[in-house]
Scaffold this active site. Structure first.
Site, PDB file in Angstrom:
ATOM      1  N   ILE A  69       0.833  -1.197   0.195  1.00 20.02           N
ATOM      2  CA  ILE A  69      -0.093   0.020  -0.112  1.00 20.02           C
ATOM      3  C   ILE A  69       0.808   1.057   0.038  1.00 20.02           C
ATOM      4  O   ILE A  69       1.709   1.559   0.914  1.00 20.02           O
ATOM      5  CB  ILE A  69      -0.832   0.037   1.185  1.00 20.02           C
ATOM      6  CG1 ILE A  69      -1.959   1.114   1.133  1.00 20.02           C
ATOM      7  CG2 ILE A  69      -0.358  -0.212   2.649  1.00 20.02           C
ATOM      8  CD1 ILE A  69      -3.099   1.143   2.331  1.00 20.02           C
ATOM      9  N   SER A  70       0.696   2.196  -0.728  1.00 21.26           N
ATOM     10  CA  SER A  70       1.661   3.099  -1.051  1.00 21.26           C
ATOM     11  C   SER A  70       1.643   4.176   0.070  1.00 21.26           C
ATOM     12  O   SER A  70       0.620   4.392   0.825  1.00 21.26           O
ATOM     13  CB  SER A  70       1.122   4.119  -2.362  1.00 21.26           C
ATOM     14  OG  SER A  70       1.578   3.316  -3.527  1.00 21.26           O
ATOM     15  N   GLN A  71       2.707   4.837   0.322  1.00 23.60           N
ATOM     16  CA  GLN A  71       2.547   5.713   1.621  1.00 23.60           C
ATOM     17  C   GLN A  71       1.432   7.052   1.060  1.00 23.60           C
ATOM     18  O   GLN A  71       1.451   7.236  -0.150  1.00 23.60           O
ATOM     19  CB  GLN A  71       4.146   6.501   1.465  1.00 23.60           C
ATOM     20  CG  GLN A  71       4.512   7.299   0.538  1.00 23.60           C
ATOM     21  CD  GLN A  71       5.870   7.894   0.866  1.00 23.60           C
ATOM     22  OE1 GLN A  71       6.939   7.482   0.361  1.00 23.60           O
ATOM     23  NE2 GLN A  71       6.001   9.027   1.700  1.00 23.60           N
TER      24      GLN A  71
END
Length: 220
Positions: A69-71
């Site tokens: 999950i991207s920052q």
């Protein structure tokens, strides 16, 4: 009802999400609707329970199957670049956990999301249903194909890095539409904003990034 714990949506997590929004502001995110969307989405339900205590850090987290999950900063930056012209229909390549999908669903009328890993789709769909985000359709397919029968799209977001943007996705971008994608290999990637102007594709470099690689084919 789903098995996800939504108790924090109305209780303790809003304060934590507000702190995250303030950090995004300090890093240059300015679009009020993007900040509101990030503040509205409970990121803790998009990660495994063991990592929930880290869900509001500004960092990428594993979600299984070799994916992340991207920052939040990257999510917000990509979203800010994508929605600048007020798109109505968006194609997302790489549903993943569904977090970026949820942020987009707060901002546009319809999100079409393609995910190649079948094991991620069920949980993403459950999370989006739990949040009553009805303007989303998810398809299990090779992301390089896009979703041609629903195109053209006002905007396209790609959440994995390829050496170049697949031609089929550029073909599905409407005139004037925007496409945001990480481009490059494992050693060096750049987040690019592409915009269609008739037959021309205009390109602008946004930031150096590091994403998981864009893979072809489908996986169950």
């Amino acid at each position: 009802m789903t098995r996800f714990d939504l108790e924090g949506i109305g209780m303790t997590s809003p304060r934590t999400r507000r702190r995250l929004v303030e950090r995004l502001k300090s890093r240059g995110i300015r679009h009020p609707d993007v900040l509101a969307a990030v503040g509205a989405v409970p990121r803790h339900i998009f990660v495994d329970e063991a990592l929930a205590h880290r869900s509001y850090e500004d960092s990428a987290l594993p979600i299984g199957f070799g994916q992340t999950i991207s920052q939040p900063y990257i999510v917000a930056m990509m979203t800010e670049a994508l929605i600048a012209d007020g798109p109505d229909r968006v194609l997302e390549i790489g549903t993943g956990s569904g977090y970026q999908t949820a942020v987009l669903a707060h901002l546009v009328r319809r999100v079409y999301s393609v995910e190649r890993i079948g094991g991620l789709i069920e949980r993403a769909a459950e999370r989006l249903e739990a949040l009553a985000l009805t303007g989303v359709r998810i398809k299990h397919d090779d992301g390089a194909h896009g979703w041609s029968e629903q195109g053209p799209f006002d905007a396209i977001m790609i959440t994995a890095a390829a050496p170049e943007v697949p031609a089929a996705l550029l073909d599905q971008l409407a005139d004037g539409g925007r496409l945001v994608a990480p481009v490059g290999g494992e050693g060096q990637q750049a987040l690019l904003l592409l915009q269609r102007d008739g037959e021309r594709i205009l390109s602008r470099h946004l930031e150096a990034v590091r994403f998981v690689p864009f893979l072809n084919g489908i996986q169950n």
